[in-house]
Motif scaffolding. Structure first.
Motif, short mmCIF file in Angstrom:
data_model
loop_
_atom_site.label_atom_id
_atom_site.label_comp_id
_atom_site.label_asym_id
_atom_site.label_seq_id
_atom_site.Cartn_x
_atom_site.Cartn_y
_atom_site.Cartn_z
N THR A 5 -32.07 6.03 17.34
CA THR A 5 -32.25 7.78 17.15
C THR A 5 -33.74 7.71 16.41
O THR A 5 -34.08 6.94 15.55
CB THR A 5 -31.06 7.87 15.93
OG1 THR A 5 -31.44 6.95 15.18
CG2 THR A 5 -29.79 8.17 16.82
N LYS A 6 -34.31 8.80 16.64
CA LYS A 6 -35.66 9.00 16.05
C LYS A 6 -35.58 9.00 14.35
O LYS A 6 -34.52 9.32 13.86
CB LYS A 6 -36.30 10.50 16.48
CG LYS A 6 -35.34 11.31 16.10
CD LYS A 6 -35.85 12.98 16.53
CE LYS A 6 -34.79 13.87 15.96
NZ LYS A 6 -33.55 13.55 15.19
N SER A 8 -34.94 10.22 11.25
CA SER A 8 -34.51 11.57 10.68
C SER A 8 -35.46 12.13 9.79
O SER A 8 -36.19 11.33 8.88
CB SER A 8 -33.18 11.39 10.26
OG SER A 8 -33.39 11.04 8.95
N ASN B 261 -21.86 9.03 12.83
CA ASN B 261 -21.46 8.31 14.25
C ASN B 261 -20.08 7.90 14.67
O ASN B 261 -19.50 7.31 14.20
CB ASN B 261 -22.58 7.11 14.22
CG ASN B 261 -22.45 6.43 15.57
OD1 ASN B 261 -21.44 6.40 16.17
ND2 ASN B 261 -23.19 5.65 15.73
N GLU B 510 -23.11 14.90 15.76
CA GLU B 510 -24.37 15.09 15.60
C GLU B 510 -24.79 15.48 17.13
O GLU B 510 -24.30 15.13 17.86
CB GLU B 510 -25.26 13.99 15.09
CG GLU B 510 -24.84 13.37 13.83
CD GLU B 510 -25.92 13.74 12.67
OE1 GLU B 510 -26.95 14.09 12.77
OE2 GLU B 510 -25.45 13.00 11.46
N ASP B 511 -26.00 16.29 17.25
CA ASP B 511 -26.47 16.61 18.59
C ASP B 511 -26.80 15.40 19.33
O ASP B 511 -26.25 15.47 20.68
CB ASP B 511 -27.54 17.61 18.48
CG ASP B 511 -27.59 18.38 17.19
OD1 ASP B 511 -26.58 18.81 16.80
OD2 ASP B 511 -28.56 18.93 16.56
N ASP B 512 -27.50 14.49 18.83
CA ASP B 512 -28.07 13.49 19.71
C ASP B 512 -27.06 12.30 20.03
O ASP B 512 -27.40 11.02 20.38
CB ASP B 512 -29.45 13.21 19.18
CG ASP B 512 -29.20 12.21 17.88
OD1 ASP B 512 -28.00 12.39 17.30
OD2 ASP B 512 -30.07 11.93 16.97
N GLN B 513 -25.83 12.59 19.52
CA GLN B 513 -24.74 11.27 19.40
C GLN B 513 -24.41 10.92 20.88
O GLN B 513 -24.07 11.75 21.95
CB GLN B 513 -23.50 11.67 18.86
CG GLN B 513 -23.69 11.65 17.30
CD GLN B 513 -24.29 10.43 16.88
OE1 GLN B 513 -23.79 9.19 17.48
NE2 GLN B 513 -25.18 10.02 15.82
#
Lengths: 41, 559, 153
Positions: A5-6, A8, B261, B510-513
């Motif tokens: 993940t980028k 944050s 997560n 979360e959005d990118d999960q």
């Protein structure tokens, strides 16, 4: 194993500080009772 | 199958309506029993605290150990179990858009069995026939009806547990390839762990009943004691798992954030379920007849349960910091100040989480093998579980009430009731800090637990404990005030608060999960792994206790 | 799992492992493990079984003693024992009825004493004084009166 993940945009300093407090509480309580145990051997 | 099709159709229509009305009645019934029990149990707690400090003496015919047995049974077995089931069923109904009718029947059977069981057990205690405390260690022998009450209580819990399993399987069949909603996943973890934990105490009680009735001459003290603690600690971790479901999924929504997560949350649940039971011997570290190596194995297993909690600590701080920063919190702890401290739905579980830091650390101290000799059976342990259960679990439960009960009763959480909740939470926190804090200190200087008012014929060491015991009584007084306020708030929100709709605060991922991996849903596998881990830790010692058993003990009534 | 969480888990589990190493070393290398004696006895024949047929303090020479003691609903036998300063006392105990616990505040003597089992624990009394010995496991209506003393002179 690191997730991709980028980075944050919010800082994580608070989390680091908080979990450090958790670690300190664990160590201090354990050391305290261990000292009492050793004093009473 | 007609039933399943019918629910499928309604899927999209009522998905956001929350708990099905019939399920709401079930949950509210559980909460009514729960808070009525809390009132009685809390009052007994104050009586205990006053008696112990020598400030109150019980009327003739009653003694401290009766009060202690009832306080333990009512709060640790009834209040926690009924609240857990009420809250978990609400979550399941919310997640599955209503429980199956046949599952509801099983749950109502469960309620009836539990109520009868509790009435039987508590009646025996009040009559003085069962002053054996809630651990009822043989050879102490209570009246057979006491044990039959416990059997009905366990059957009631099994009836609900099997209902949950049936409903879970049904939902999985209806939604192939779909992970269950996270709250339902927590509920499965709770009931799977509860079922396997209860096996230990069930075998024990089935050993005790023929012994108490005289059909069997003697009983194996070590085996029954070990079987109890197979169940004992896991029972407290069941409520902890219930509390963590609120921490992980409800609190993030209330602070305006997303939940952590989901794969890691599910890993925490699986670890807690699989690793939990073999910590049992940390209640028996200074028992005879158990070898040092087996004890050390259980010390290792008890410390391994700390790992999911350490993951939870990180996850919660991460979620809270992110939410606080999003609200403009700057600097190291700026995010902390931005959290909604005025909202009781956040304040109570937040204090509960913070309390688990010293609470969990205390547990690590207790289970550190020979260090247990400093604290075993002293007031330190009482202080420990008043922090872990009394604050971490109970304050989370109280915090849940302020949104769940209005939601179920189709009413609103008014600003006034929120204020009442905030006041109650601070009274509770201060009361517990005083009481549990002084209990920890009293324990370190040797004050034994489960002992009524005594100065051991004026022995100076015993006299040195008295100041701490006065502080217990002070804290206990505050706590009873807290109990009364909370019970008032619960029933006000149930019957008198203005009509309206209260949000069921479930956080989104979360959005990118990434999509949640389906292997987490393999409960059959987790049950097998659980049994394997339990076998690793318990087969050798139990076989040894049976094979090398001394002649057993007859039933003894020393009260 | 983010990199930060991995560091946290490594550090925190490391702390737990260090605790286990310290406690494990004391148990296995220094023999300071918790009282775990594995010897059985018929709980209904305690008074007829040696050494509990005459409980008491046995002087083993050079300031070492063995205190053979029976615990029963609501008394330690023998009670009010006296030992010289610096005495190393090995407690050999069993219960004649229900579960009991022996605890001497101010020392590490804290052990469960269960019927059918013989328990042993050793303590050196370096400080003089009248030590309070209490039962810390609920054993009945007189549990709060179950105590005795050990006087170290």
């Amino acid at each position: 194993m690191y997730s991709n993940t980028k980075k944050s945009k919010y800082s994580m300093s608070g989390t680091i500080a908080s979990v450090t407090i958790v670690a300190l509480v664990i160590i201090l309580m354990w050391a305290g009772v261990f000292a009492i145990y050793m004093a009473r051997v | 199958m007609e039933q399943a099709k019918h629910i499928g159709l309604r899927e999209n229509v009522i998905s956001k309506l929350g708990v099905n009305p019939q399920d709401a009645i079930i949950a509210l019934t559980y909460f009514t029993i729960s808070f009525a029990t809390l009132l009685i149990g809390g009052l007994l707690g104050l009586i205990q605290g006053l008696e112990r400090a020598g400030l109150y003496s019980l009327p003739a015919g009653f003694n401290y150990y009766q009060v202690l047995s009832a306080h333990g049974l009512l709060l640790l077995v009834v209040f926690t179990a009924t609240f857990t089931i009420g809250y978990q069923l609400a979550n399941l109904s919310h997640s599955f858009n209503g429980l199956l009718p046949k599952v509801r029947k099983m749950i109502w059977v469960g309620i009836v069995l539990k109520v009868i069981g509790v009435v039987l057990a508590v009646t025996m205690i009040v009559l003085g026939e069962a002053s054996v405390l809630y651990t009822f260690y043989p050879p102490l022998a209570a009246h057979p009806i006491f044990y039959i009450g416990l059997v009905l209580l366990v059957l009631g819990i099994w009836s609900v547990a099997f209902g949950v399993f049936i409903n879970y399987r049904h939902w999985r069949k209806e939604n192939p390839g779909q992970p269950t909603p996270i709250l339902a996943f927590f509920a499965m973890g709770v009931f799977v762990l509860w079922f396997f934990a209860s096996l230990g105490v069930t075998i024990e009680v089935f050993m005790i009943i023929p012994w108490v009735l005289g059909w069997v001459e003697t009983i194996n003290v070590m085996v029954t004691r070990t079987l109890f603690w197979w169940f004992g600690h896991t029972l407290v971790n069941i409520w902890y798992l219930v509390a963590t479901s609120a921490w992980y999924i409800i609190v993030p929504k209330i602070v305006g954030g997303k939940h952590f997560n989901e794969k890691l949350i599910r890993l925490v649940v699986i670890l807690l379920v699989v690793l939990n039971i073999p910590g049992g011997f940390h209640h028996q570290i200074i028992d005879p007849a158990i070898s040092l190596s087996i004890k050390f194995l259980h010390v290792f297993m008890s410390l391994s349960i700390a790992v999911p909690s350490l993951m939870t600590a990180f996850a919660m701080f991460y979620v809270l910091e992110k939410a606080g920063r999003k609200k403009g919190g700057k600097g190291l702890f700026g995010w902390f100040k931005k959290l909604p401290w005025g909202d009781v739905r956040f304040l109570a579980p937040m204090i509960a989480m913070i309390a688990f830091i010293p609470g969990g650390a205390g547990g690590i101290v207790n289970t550190s093998n020979q260090m247990n000799q400093v604290v075993h059976n002293t007031m330190w342990v009482v202080g420990h579980f008043h922090v872990t259960v009394g604050v971490s679990v109970v304050l989370t439960f109280f915090g849940i009430c302020y949104w769940l009960i209005p939601h179920l009763s189709k009413r609103q959480l008014t600003a006034k009731m929120n204020k009442v909740g905030v006041i109650q939470t601070w009274i509770w926190t201060i009361g517990m800090t005083i009481m549990a804090g002084s209990m920890h200190l009293a324990g370190l200087v040797g004050d034994p637990r489960r002992t009524s008012d005594t100065t051991y014929a004026g022995h100076e060491t015993a006299l040195s404990w008295l100041p701490y015991e006065y502080v217990f009584a002070t804290g206990a007084t505050l706590l009873l005030i807290g109990v009364i306020i909370q019970v008032y708030a619960v029933f006000n929100m149930m019957f008198f608060a203005p009509k309206g709709k209260t949000e069921y605060p479930v956080a989104e991922p979360e959005d990118d999960q990434p999509k949640v991996p389906m292997w987490t849903e393999r409960w059959g596998l987790w049950a097998i792994v659980l049994l394997a881990v339990v076998a690793m830790a318990y087969v050798i010692p139990i076989v040894d206790m049976i094979v090398n058993a001394p002649p057993g003990s007859p039933p003894i009534k020393t009260w | 799992m983010s990199k930060l969480e991995e560091i946290w888990m490594t550090v925190s589990i490391g702390i737990l492992v260090i605790f286990m190493v310290i406690v494990g070393y004391q148990t296995y290398a220094l023999g300071m493990g918790p009282p775990s004696h594995k010897e059985t006895i018929d709980p209904q024949e305690v008074e007829q079984t040696a050494p509990f047929d005459n409980p008491g303090l046995i002087d083993l020479g050079d300031n070492q003693y063995e205190l053979v003691m029976t615990l029963e609903a609501f008394a330690f036998n023998p009670g009010n024992v006296e030992v010289p300063v610096g005495a190393e006392v090995e407690f050999t105990m069993t219960s004649k009825d229900v579960s009991h616990g022996i605890q001497i505040p101010g020392t590490n003597v804290n052990a469960m004493v269960l019927p059918g089992h013989i328990q042993k624990i050793t303590q050196t009394f370096d400080e003089p004084g009248e030590y309070l010995v209490v039962c810390n496991e609920y054993c009945g209506v007189g549990h709060q009166a179950m105590f005795t003393t050990i006087t170290v002179k």
